[in-house]
Design a protein around this motif. Structure first.
Motif: not given
Length: 345
Positions: A324-332
């Motif tokens: 989840h943290q990786k997905r949020v960081l990738s979107n930003m």
């Protein structure tokens, strides 16, 4: 010692403290438990700086897995050299003529020497019969007249170990004070005296021994004292002291711990806790693991399966969290890198 002279607070090693009433109660209970074994009682004294020092015998069990090596350097120190004298016909003669007066392990190569140990110097043949003597063995020894008592004792000697035979022979003709002094010089490890054939051996696991120490001595000093007592050649760094509790917990004492305080605080009963001398790399067992050791095998298998399931759930939870943290960081990052298109009216 006068109880009133004790300080209100007493240091019990490793940063622990006891009140005066707690220490006296613990001390009296310890000695009361060993009322029939006065040689194991503890004594205490308060030094000039106010430190209370406890002294007494500490029970240590052998738990080493690797062989130990015994020293032989003290053999010449134990028994001083005796000048060479002409041997009597009826006295036991050493096969090593160059070392007359010193008995060495394995020296009794002929059972005739064992038989002669029970004979007294006054036993001589008076009025020998005329004619050539008749020999009974290939060792060219004249026949000896034995009574049943000597024959029984001779058979007993044949069953004795090398150490017992040497000890018996060396003790003949010596005063009680000399025998006591020599007896205290080298101790046996549960009956195992030094023998050049078995000088490298492993003591039976769990067999106890005792060493006299004080509460000032650290773990390393106690180990060195024990190795010195039994003339063990191994390096003290190869060993460590472990406290093995009734629950199965096994805790290694650090170099700064004071084993006699550990014993005093746990009480004298070996059923509650034993101190073992083990190899330094022995694995410890925590109290959390020890509580499962006494359970039945089916119960242990269920507990193990439950722990595996809990481990898998925890692994899955951590993986989902980082995904989840990786997905949020990738979107930003994608939002910052995208181009902005401007339109004019």
């Amino acid at each position: 010692m006068n109880e009133a002279a004790l300080l209100p607070v007493i240091k019990a090693g490793n940063g622990r403290t006891l009140s005066r009433a707690e220490f006296l109660s613990l001390f009296n209970t310890y000695n009361c438990f060993l009322k029939d074994q006065s040689q194991l009682h503890l004594t205490y004294a308060q030094e000039a700086d106010g430190t209370v020092v406890v002294e007494g015998m500490l029970n240590i069990c052998w738990g080493v897995r690797r062989p130990i090596r015994l020293k032989i350097q003290d053999d010449k120190q134990m028994f001083p050299f005796v000048p060479k004298t002409s041997p009597e016909p009826t006295s036991p003669v050493s096969p090593l003529e160059s070392k007359r007066g010193m008995s060495r392990w394995g020296e009794y190569v002929d059972l005739h020497q064992i038989d002669e140990m029970v004979e007294t110097p006054q036993e001589t043949i008076k009025n020998p019969l005329p004619g050539p003597p008749v020999f009974e063995t290939s060792t060219l020894r004249p026949p000896k007249q034995k009574n049943p008592e000597q024959e029984a004792e001779s058979n007993l000697f044949r069953c004795m170990s090398d150490a017992s035979l040497v000890k018996r022979r060396r003790s003949m003709g010596k005063s009680a004070a000399q025998r006591e002094k020599e007896r205290q010089h080298r101790f046996s490890i549960n009956g195992h005296f030094y023998n050049y054939k078995t000088s490298i051996f492993t003591p039976s696991f769990g067999t106890p021994t005792k060493v006299c120490i004080s509460s000032r001595m650290t773990t390393n000093q106690v180990i060195e004292q024990l190795l010195h007592k039994f003339k063990i050649q191994n390096d003290p760094q190869e060993f460590a002291l472990y406290c093995l509790h009734q629950s199965g917990e096994k805790r290694k004492l650090s170099n700064t711990d004071q084993p006699l305080w550990e014993r005093t605080l746990q009480g004298p009963s070996d059923d509650i806790m034993k101190i073992f001398l083990m190899d330094a790399d022995e694995e410890e067992v925590s109290d959390d693991v020890a509580q499962y050791l006494n359970l039945e095998l089916p119960i242990l298998e269920k507990v193990l399966q439950k722990l595996k399931d809990e481990e898998n759930r925890e692994i899955q939870r951590i993986e989902n969290k980082y995904k989840h943290q990786k997905r949020v960081l990738s979107n930003m990052l994608n939002c910052k890198m995208s181009r902005h298109i401007e339109t004019s009216v």
